[in-house]
Design a protein around this motif. Structure first.
Motif, PDB file in Angstrom:
ATOM      1  N   VAL A   1       0.850  -1.191   0.000  1.00 45.16           N
ATOM      2  CA  VAL A   1       0.000   0.000   0.000  1.00 45.16           C
ATOM      3  C   VAL A   1       0.886   1.242   0.000  1.00 45.16           C
ATOM      4  CG1 VAL A   1      -1.914  -1.107   1.218  1.00 45.16           C
ATOM      5  CG2 VAL A   1      -0.138   0.061   2.533  1.00 45.16           C
ATOM      6  N   SER A   2       0.305   2.362  -0.385  1.00 45.36           N
ATOM      7  CA  SER A   2       1.003   3.634  -0.259  1.00 45.36           C
ATOM      8  C   SER A   2       0.907   4.079   1.189  1.00 45.36           C
ATOM      9  CB  SER A   2       0.371   4.685  -1.167  1.00 45.36           C
ATOM     10  OG  SER A   2       0.544   4.331  -2.522  1.00 45.36           O
ATOM     11  N   CYS A   3       2.004   4.576   1.724  1.00 45.50           N
ATOM     12  CA  CYS A   3       1.990   4.932   3.134  1.00 45.50           C
ATOM     13  C   CYS A   3       2.910   6.119   3.404  1.00 45.50           C
ATOM     14  CB  CYS A   3       2.376   3.744   4.002  1.00 45.50           C
ATOM     15  SG  CYS A   3       4.096   3.227   3.844  1.00 45.50           S
ATOM     16  N   VAL A   4       2.862   6.616   4.627  1.00 47.08           N
ATOM     17  CA  VAL A   4       3.795   7.627   5.112  1.00 47.08           C
ATOM     18  C   VAL A   4       4.268   7.196   6.492  1.00 47.08           C
ATOM     19  CG1 VAL A   4       2.806   9.550   3.803  1.00 47.08           C
ATOM     20  CG2 VAL A   4       1.947   9.043   6.088  1.00 47.08           C
TER      21      VAL A   4
ATOM     22  N   LEU B   1      14.672   6.818  18.733  1.00 45.11           N
ATOM     23  CA  LEU B   1      13.648   7.484  17.923  1.00 45.11           C
ATOM     24  C   LEU B   1      12.551   6.475  17.600  1.00 45.11           C
ATOM     25  CD1 LEU B   1      16.727   8.362  16.645  1.00 45.11           C
ATOM     26  CD2 LEU B   1      15.259  10.153  15.754  1.00 45.11           C
ATOM     27  N   LEU B   2      11.309   6.964  17.606  1.00 43.00           N
ATOM     28  CA  LEU B   2      10.152   6.112  17.343  1.00 43.00           C
ATOM     29  C   LEU B   2       9.575   6.451  15.972  1.00 43.00           C
ATOM     30  CD1 LEU B   2       7.797   4.178  18.227  1.00 43.00           C
ATOM     31  CD2 LEU B   2       6.690   6.217  19.208  1.00 43.00           C
ATOM     32  N   PHE B   3       9.249   5.420  15.207  1.00 39.89           N
ATOM     33  CA  PHE B   3       8.642   5.613  13.891  1.00 39.89           C
ATOM     34  C   PHE B   3       7.387   4.746  13.774  1.00 39.89           C
ATOM     35  CE2 PHE B   3      13.124   6.582  13.327  1.00 39.89           C
ATOM     36  CZ  PHE B   3      13.049   7.827  12.719  1.00 39.89           C
ATOM     37  N   MET B   4       6.391   5.288  13.095  1.00 40.51           N
ATOM     38  CA  MET B   4       5.155   4.546  12.846  1.00 40.51           C
ATOM     39  C   MET B   4       4.774   4.703  11.383  1.00 40.51           C
ATOM     40  SD  MET B   4       1.352   4.892  14.583  1.00 40.51           S
ATOM     41  CE  MET B   4       0.691   6.161  13.500  1.00 40.51           C
ATOM     42  N   ASP B   5       4.521   3.613  10.700  1.00 41.93           N
ATOM     43  CA  ASP B   5       4.066   3.627   9.312  1.00 41.93           C
ATOM     44  C   ASP B   5       2.548   3.545   9.289  1.00 41.93           C
ATOM     45  OD1 ASP B   5       6.714   3.606   8.522  1.00 41.93           O
ATOM     46  OD2 ASP B   5       6.794   1.419   8.322  1.00 41.93           O
ATOM     47  N   LYS B   6       1.944   4.374   8.453  1.00 42.06           N
ATOM     48  CA  LYS B   6       0.484   4.380   8.352  1.00 42.06           C
ATOM     49  C   LYS B   6       0.080   4.441   6.878  1.00 42.06           C
ATOM     50  CE  LYS B   6      -0.572   9.310   8.276  1.00 42.06           C
ATOM     51  NZ  LYS B   6      -1.441   9.232   7.096  1.00 42.06           N
ATOM     52  N   VAL B   7      -1.099   3.975   6.576  1.00 40.93           N
ATOM     53  CA  VAL B   7      -1.624   4.003   5.218  1.00 40.93           C
ATOM     54  C   VAL B   7      -1.853   5.453   4.796  1.00 40.93           C
ATOM     55  CG1 VAL B   7      -3.580   3.359   3.747  1.00 40.93           C
ATOM     56  CG2 VAL B   7      -2.710   1.743   5.453  1.00 40.93           C
ATOM     57  N   LEU B   8      -1.475   5.761   3.566  1.00 37.27           N
ATOM     58  CA  LEU B   8      -1.711   7.089   3.016  1.00 37.27           C
ATOM     59  C   LEU B   8      -3.200   7.268   2.722  1.00 37.27           C
ATOM     60  CD1 LEU B   8      -0.527   9.750   1.787  1.00 37.27           C
ATOM     61  CD2 LEU B   8      -0.404   8.535  -0.377  1.00 37.27           C
ATOM     62  N   TRP B   9      -3.757   8.386   3.174  1.00 32.13           N
ATOM     63  CA  TRP B   9      -5.162   8.680   2.892  1.00 32.13           C
ATOM     64  C   TRP B   9      -5.307   8.987   1.422  1.00 32.13           C
ATOM     65  CZ3 TRP B   9      -9.848   8.611   5.250  1.00 32.13           C
ATOM     66  CH2 TRP B   9     -10.870   9.337   4.655  1.00 32.13           C
ATOM     67  N   GLU B  10      -6.084   8.157   0.699  1.00 31.78           N
ATOM     68  CA  GLU B  10      -6.237   8.356  -0.746  1.00 31.78           C
ATOM     69  C   GLU B  10      -7.690   8.391  -1.185  1.00 31.78           C
ATOM     70  OE1 GLU B  10      -2.401   6.593  -2.970  1.00 31.78           O
ATOM     71  OE2 GLU B  10      -3.725   5.065  -2.125  1.00 31.78           O
ATOM     72  N   SER B  11      -8.608   8.154  -0.296  1.00 32.08           N
ATOM     73  CA  SER B  11     -10.006   8.083  -0.714  1.00 32.08           C
ATOM     74  C   SER B  11     -10.626   9.461  -0.850  1.00 32.08           C
ATOM     75  CB  SER B  11     -10.814   7.244   0.283  1.00 32.08           C
ATOM     76  OG  SER B  11     -10.778   7.840   1.565  1.00 32.08           O
TER      77      SER B  11
END
Length: 395
Positions: free
Chosen positions: A371-374, A385-395
């Protein structure tokens, strides 16, 4: 074999190019048409791809070009005039040979700065082409690449021509307007255009949906049946405003609603990310690897969450990926332990303290989740350092 029609049956037609910034007609592309006995205008496009009489076709092309320049001059030279040039016809030119388009412009007194020479085939692999481009530019003409993205040579063409205008391949644009991978490719091309200083032109704009996608791409110039077909006369300047006056408010309202929904979505995920930050900043680390994250202590994430992980200041990932699905709950995936993310722009931006709040990466395609994510990122403490990947809002 296609037959070259007589010159007296062929006329120059003009398809307007719309400037979406100024809401005006930026210029016109010259297109040859054969006038049939019925009065119908027939495109000569297929002729240029299937005629073996190259010299006759070349003379016909110059006849159309001369007609177009005469009409352009008589109309007061509004905007620019784009003239298609076939590089294969130029291979025999010597250094001091007169160049027909330049000679026509000089003879008629057309301002050469208003002429765009549009290359319609692969170019850039021979020194002769470089010389001809230089000649056009010396008199003030601009250069455009047509059908960009249609073949394997388009990057070579970009490097060789350094165009003022990049004209996107019509078939690619129309497929991209329907979404999916072609859309991502075209958005990438639009970024290339911006970075190289070229103006993007989207050809084949036939529907409002395609127009909106062209605007998403940042295309300044628009061309297609949505505005006008090629006609024997140049378009009036109010064409652009008449075609766009209702569309642009709808586009703006649509984008506004989209971004408001996206902001709500991001706020939910950002609040969850900050909740994780508070929870994990209290956890201990052993030898750089965080072992003390108990799944039962982790709150269930909202929709759109993909994973979180922890890195050291040097870029090394020191925790597994922590992933969640409703069916399986929390899962620990050690596959990326030890990977180094220091080259990611979001990583060194965070390290440099460029953002006071959590940083957000540019969108990218996540291979694992397809999926596309940020990525959100923030500091946990002086060393983590903390990182979290989430789905890119595309709808």
């Amino acid at each position: 074999m296609a037959v070259v029609p007589p010159k007296d049956s062929v006329i120059a037609c003009f398809q307007p190019v719309i400037d979406s910034f100024r809401l005006a007609v930026a210029g016109h592309e010259v297109l040859g048409r054969e006038r049939l006995e019925s009065g119908e205008l027939k495109s000569l496009g297929p002729l240029f791809g299937g005629c073996e009489d190259g010299e006759a076709l070349r003379q016909l092309d110059r006849h159309i070009r001369y007609q177009a320049l005469q009409q352009f001059l008589a109309a007061g030279q509004p905007g620019y005039l784009a003239i298609n040039v076939t590089p294969a016809w130029m291979l025999d030119f010597k250094k001091d040979d007169p160049i027909p388009t330049i000679e026509m412009v000089r003879e008629l007194g057309v301002d050469p700065r208003k002429i765009v020479v549009e290359f319609v085939e692969s170019a850039g692999e021979n020194a002769n082409m470089q010389y001809l481009i230089q000649r056009y530019r010396e008199v003030g003409m601009r250069i455009a690449i047509d059908d960009f993205g249609s073949g394997q040579s388009h990057i070579d063409r970009l490097l060789a021509l350094e165009p003022d205008i990049i004209k996107l391949d019509m078939d690619l644009f129309q497929r991209a307007a329907r979404g999916g991978l072609p859309a991502k490719v075209v958005l990438g091309i639009s970024d290339i255009a911006r970075r190289s200083g070229s103006t993007l032109l989207c050809e084949g704009v036939e529907t409002e949906e395609a127009l909106q996608f062209a605007l998403d791409c940042g295309a300044r110039y628009l061309q297609g049946f949505f505005f006008s077909q090629a006609a024997p006369t140049l378009a009036s300047n109010d064409l652009a405003e008449n075609c766009l006056k209702d569309v642009l408010p709808r586009y703006l309202n649509s984008k506004k609603a989209h971004y408001q929904s996206r902001q709500k979505y991001n706020d939910i995920l950002l609040a969850y990310f900050q909740q994780l930050q508070t929870l994990l900043s209290k956890s201990e680390s052993h030898s750089g690897i965080n072992h003390n994250i108990s799944p039962e202590l982790l709150p269930e994430p909202p929709a759109g969450f993909i994973r979180f992980f922890i890195c050291a200041d040097n870029g090394n990932q020191i925790s597994p990926n922590f992933e969640f699905t409703p069916a399986q709950g929390w899962q620990s995936n050690p596959e990326n332990l030890g990977c180094n993310w220091a080259s990611r722009p979001y990583f060194y931006s965070l390290l440099a303290g460029c953002d006071r709040g959590p940083i957000t990466s540019t969108p990218y395609h996540d291979v694992d989740s397809a999926v596309s994510c940020v990525t959100f990122g923030c500091r946990l403490d002086e060393s983590r350092l903390l990182f979290m990947d989430k789905v890119l809002w595309e709808s």
